[in-house]
Motif scaffolding. Structure first.
Motif, PDB file in Angstrom:
ATOM      1  N   PRO A 156       0.841  -1.209   0.000  1.00  0.00           N
ATOM      2  CA  PRO A 156       0.000   0.000   0.000  1.00  0.00           C
ATOM      3  C   PRO A 156       0.875   1.256   0.000  1.00  0.00           C
ATOM      4  CG  PRO A 156      -0.736  -1.573   1.682  1.00  0.00           C
ATOM      5  CD  PRO A 156       0.577  -2.076   1.165  1.00  0.00           C
ATOM      6  N   SER A 157       0.416   2.307  -0.676  1.00  0.00           N
ATOM      7  CA  SER A 157       1.179   3.560  -0.715  1.00  0.00           C
ATOM      8  C   SER A 157       1.257   4.167   0.682  1.00  0.00           C
ATOM      9  CB  SER A 157       0.508   4.545  -1.674  1.00  0.00           C
ATOM     10  OG  SER A 157       0.481   3.990  -2.965  1.00  0.00           O
ATOM     11  N   PRO A 158       2.331   4.931   0.953  1.00  0.00           N
ATOM     12  CA  PRO A 158       2.523   5.493   2.288  1.00  0.00           C
ATOM     13  C   PRO A 158       1.782   6.806   2.495  1.00  0.00           C
ATOM     14  CG  PRO A 158       4.477   5.813   0.937  1.00  0.00           C
ATOM     15  CD  PRO A 158       3.455   5.211   0.052  1.00  0.00           C
ATOM     16  N   THR A 159       1.026   6.901   3.576  1.00  0.00           N
ATOM     17  CA  THR A 159       0.346   8.150   3.896  1.00  0.00           C
ATOM     18  C   THR A 159       0.908   8.771   5.183  1.00  0.00           C
ATOM     19  OG1 THR A 159      -1.387   6.788   4.889  1.00  0.00           O
ATOM     20  CG2 THR A 159      -1.798   7.621   2.682  1.00  0.00           C
ATOM     21  N   HIS A 160       1.881   8.088   5.811  1.00  0.00           N
ATOM     22  CA  HIS A 160       2.600   8.613   6.976  1.00  0.00           C
ATOM     23  C   HIS A 160       4.089   8.362   6.732  1.00  0.00           C
ATOM     24  CE1 HIS A 160      -0.993   8.656   9.813  1.00  0.00           C
ATOM     25  NE2 HIS A 160      -1.443   7.906   8.816  1.00  0.00           N
ATOM     26  N   ALA A 161       4.953   9.213   7.297  1.00  0.00           N
ATOM     27  CA  ALA A 161       6.404   9.011   7.148  1.00  0.00           C
ATOM     28  C   ALA A 161       6.797   7.641   7.719  1.00  0.00           C
ATOM     29  CB  ALA A 161       7.163  10.124   7.849  1.00  0.00           C
ATOM     30  N   GLU A 162       6.095   7.173   8.745  1.00  0.00           N
ATOM     31  CA  GLU A 162       6.408   5.862   9.346  1.00  0.00           C
ATOM     32  C   GLU A 162       6.222   4.738   8.327  1.00  0.00           C
ATOM     33  OE1 GLU A 162       4.391   8.135  10.723  1.00  0.00           O
ATOM     34  OE2 GLU A 162       5.632   8.779  12.436  1.00  0.00           O
ATOM     35  N   HIS A 163       5.225   4.877   7.435  1.00  0.00           N
ATOM     36  CA  HIS A 163       5.028   3.849   6.398  1.00  0.00           C
ATOM     37  C   HIS A 163       6.246   3.796   5.469  1.00  0.00           C
ATOM     38  CE1 HIS A 163       0.360   4.640   6.598  1.00  0.00           C
ATOM     39  NE2 HIS A 163       0.795   3.985   7.659  1.00  0.00           N
ATOM     40  N   VAL A 164       6.785   4.985   5.155  1.00  0.00           N
ATOM     41  CA  VAL A 164       7.964   5.044   4.276  1.00  0.00           C
ATOM     42  C   VAL A 164       9.110   4.301   4.948  1.00  0.00           C
ATOM     43  CG1 VAL A 164       9.641   6.551   3.153  1.00  0.00           C
ATOM     44  CG2 VAL A 164       7.249   7.291   3.345  1.00  0.00           C
ATOM     45  N   MET A 165       9.306   4.569   6.256  1.00  0.00           N
ATOM     46  CA  MET A 165      10.406   3.931   6.973  1.00  0.00           C
ATOM     47  C   MET A 165      10.216   2.415   7.047  1.00  0.00           C
ATOM     48  SD  MET A 165      12.746   6.060   7.604  1.00  0.00           S
ATOM     49  CE  MET A 165      13.780   5.762   9.039  1.00  0.00           C
ATOM     50  N   GLU A 166       8.962   1.962   7.233  1.00  0.00           N
ATOM     51  CA  GLU A 166       8.673   0.521   7.260  1.00  0.00           C
ATOM     52  C   GLU A 166       9.237  -0.166   6.016  1.00  0.00           C
ATOM     53  OE1 GLU A 166       4.341   0.641   9.282  1.00  0.00           O
ATOM     54  OE2 GLU A 166       4.351  -0.401   7.349  1.00  0.00           O
ATOM     55  N   ASP A 167       9.050   0.494   4.866  1.00  0.00           N
ATOM     56  CA  ASP A 167       9.410  -0.136   3.587  1.00  0.00           C
ATOM     57  C   ASP A 167      10.838   0.186   3.145  1.00  0.00           C
ATOM     58  OD1 ASP A 167       6.783  -0.956   3.544  1.00  0.00           O
ATOM     59  OD2 ASP A 167       6.291  -0.098   1.585  1.00  0.00           O
ATOM     60  N   LEU A 168      11.312   1.411   3.410  1.00  0.00           N
ATOM     61  CA  LEU A 168      12.532   1.875   2.719  1.00  0.00           C
ATOM     62  C   LEU A 168      13.682   2.277   3.634  1.00  0.00           C
ATOM     63  CD1 LEU A 168      10.845   4.020  -0.106  1.00  0.00           C
ATOM     64  CD2 LEU A 168      11.540   1.630  -0.216  1.00  0.00           C
ATOM     65  N   ASN A 169      13.537   2.074   4.948  1.00  0.00           N
ATOM     66  CA  ASN A 169      14.630   2.418   5.871  1.00  0.00           C
ATOM     67  C   ASN A 169      15.911   1.691   5.453  1.00  0.00           C
ATOM     68  OD1 ASN A 169      16.077   3.385   8.000  1.00  0.00           O
ATOM     69  ND2 ASN A 169      15.092   2.094   9.564  1.00  0.00           N
ATOM     70  N   GLY A 170      16.989   2.448   5.342  1.00  0.00           N
ATOM     71  CA  GLY A 170      18.279   1.859   4.951  1.00  0.00           C
ATOM     72  C   GLY A 170      18.499   1.846   3.443  1.00  0.00           C
ATOM     73  N   LYS A 171      17.433   2.138   2.671  1.00  0.00           N
ATOM     74  CA  LYS A 171      17.549   2.080   1.206  1.00  0.00           C
ATOM     75  C   LYS A 171      17.552   3.453   0.544  1.00  0.00           C
ATOM     76  CE  LYS A 171      15.199  -2.367   0.820  1.00  0.00           C
ATOM     77  NZ  LYS A 171      13.988  -3.060   0.371  1.00  0.00           N
ATOM     78  N   ILE A 172      17.231   4.507   1.309  1.00  0.00           N
ATOM     79  CA  ILE A 172      17.146   5.857   0.721  1.00  0.00           C
ATOM     80  C   ILE A 172      17.883   6.847   1.626  1.00  0.00           C
ATOM     81  CG2 ILE A 172      14.938   5.323  -0.396  1.00  0.00           C
ATOM     82  CD1 ILE A 172      13.501   6.919   1.767  1.00  0.00           C
ATOM     83  N   ALA A 173      18.215   8.030   1.077  1.00  0.00           N
ATOM     84  CA  ALA A 173      19.016   8.986   1.853  1.00  0.00           C
ATOM     85  C   ALA A 173      18.222   9.584   3.017  1.00  0.00           C
ATOM     86  CB  ALA A 173      19.523  10.093   0.931  1.00  0.00           C
ATOM     87  N   GLY A 174      16.915   9.777   2.818  1.00  0.00           N
ATOM     88  CA  GLY A 174      16.163  10.377   3.918  1.00  0.00           C
ATOM     89  C   GLY A 174      14.699  10.527   3.615  1.00  0.00           C
TER      90      GLY A 174
END
Ligand code: TXA
Ligand code: MG
Length: 347
Positions: A156-174
């Motif tokens: 599912p697309s992220p609607t909170h910054a926490e969702h982004v971190m769930e999926d992409l932590n460690g893979k993106i600059a910020g």
């Protein structure tokens, strides 16, 4: 990679000089990728003119390379730099809906944007997001920014910054954390390259709203008939899926409850997706309410968070109510059907 979290909780004046935004803009100029809030969902942004940056976006998401990215801009001058023409219909739509949740497909000027961003097509999808943090970041970095939703492909697309971190932590600059997004479903994608505008993906701007501005609007036949090939490459993929199988239930509450009871007797943990009006009336292992049926905008705003919630509690099967498919309900039902892999149980 250490993923920075830049929290921006004051959207006041002079956001363009906010140190968090300045730092994030710097990463974009260095062809790194950063997630940013928009009014629809969080996007994963990268310099649209750079193959290096665009490759990082596809890699972080695990996205198929034949699925083009939407280019985000802060002002119309940027648009003239990379599109061949701006048809009359598009001008009317931009006047009314930009900044806002509407992506317009134009004919592309060759040799400016990364061909990887547009997946080799001769067209390009563009939007001006209606979010102060996104607009300040775009203006500060001065680049057209390619940004798909900032989730792992298929989630599912992220609607909170926490969702982004769930999926992409460690893979993106910020990630720029601007709190929850507003609309909750992605932008409407409309093709203006061939006369009458055609909706390729339903979203935050409804068909009725588009018709009020340009008159006739068509819907890509692939949105109604599974057999035809969608013109928007992304629409052919399964998307937005929670971990447990999801079934949409076309029937009354009693019918849905009966399905839940049957699966619980078989020993499965059952989740029910409903709205505030009906939540107290169901009996299941977890009942999650997604906004209010009487105000479909609230359902759109909560939809992806609700789908992710079933993953965090852990269920074996999910039954969901259906929604009317007019107005923003068109986008809600489009996303739910995809999340369910089109599995509908009728009474
Ligand atoms: O609200 C949104 O649009 C969000 C935020 C971050 O802006 N972005 C978003 O991007 O949803 P993404 O990549 O998840 O979805 C882009 C959709 C895909 O279905 C893609 O195939 C379609 O837009 N698309 C992009 N360029 C296209 C083009 N030239 N022709 C047809 N479809 C295109
Ligand atoms: Mg997406």
């Amino acid at each position: 990679m250490n993923t920075k979290v830049w929290k921006v909780d004051n959207f006041g004046d002079n956001l363009i000089n906010n140190p968090q935004i300045v730092d994030a803009a710097h990463f974009l100029q260095e062809n790194e990728v950063v997630a940013l809030p928009t009014e629809t969902v969080y996007g994963l942004g990268g310099n649209a003119e750079s193959d290096t940056a665009v490759e990082k976006i596809f890699a972080a998401k695990g996205r198929p390379s034949d699925n083009p990215l939407i280019i985000h801009i802060a002002n119309r001058e940027q648009l003239l730099g990379f599109v061949r023409e701006i048809p009359e219909n598009a001008v009317m739509l931009m006047d009314k809906f930009w900044p806002g949740p509407l992506t317009i497909i134009f004919k592309k000027k060759e040799g400016i944007l990364s061909d990887k961003a547009t997946a080799g097509l001769d067209t390009v999808g563009v939007r001006m997001p209606d979010h102060p943090v996104a607009l300040a970041l775009l203006e500060k970095c001065g680049l057209p920014i390619a940004a798909p939703s900032a989730n792992s492909s298929g989630k599912p697309s992220p609607t909170h910054a926490e969702h982004v971190m769930e999926d992409l932590n460690g893979k993106i600059a910020g990630v720029l954390d601007g709190g929850p997004t507003g609309v909750g479903v992605e932008s409407t994608v409309v093709d203006c390259t061939e006369g009458v505008p055609v909706i390729l993906r339903p979203g935050g701007v409804t068909k009725e709203q588009l018709e009020n501005v340009v008159g006739e609007v068509r819907i890509d036949p692939a949105l109604v008939d599974e057999a035809s090939q969608p013109k928007s490459p992304g629409m052919k993929y399964k998307h937005y899926a929670p971990n447990a199988p999801l079934f949409l239930v076309a029937g009354g509450m009693g019918f849905l409850q009966g399905l839940a009871d049957e699966k619980r007797r078989e020993g499965l943990r059952v989740g029910v997706l409903t709205t505030e009006e009906n939540a107290a009336k169901y009996d299941a292992d977890i009942v999650v309410s997604c906004g209010r049926r009487s105000e479909l905008e609230t359902v759109a705003a909560d939809l992806y968070d609700t789908l992710r919630r079933f993953n965090s509690v852990g269920v074996d099967i999910i039954f969901s109510e259906m929604f009317p498919s007019d107005g923003v309900g068109h986008a809600i039902m489009n996303r739910l059907l995809k999340a369910a892999g089109n599995k509908v149980i009728s009474e």
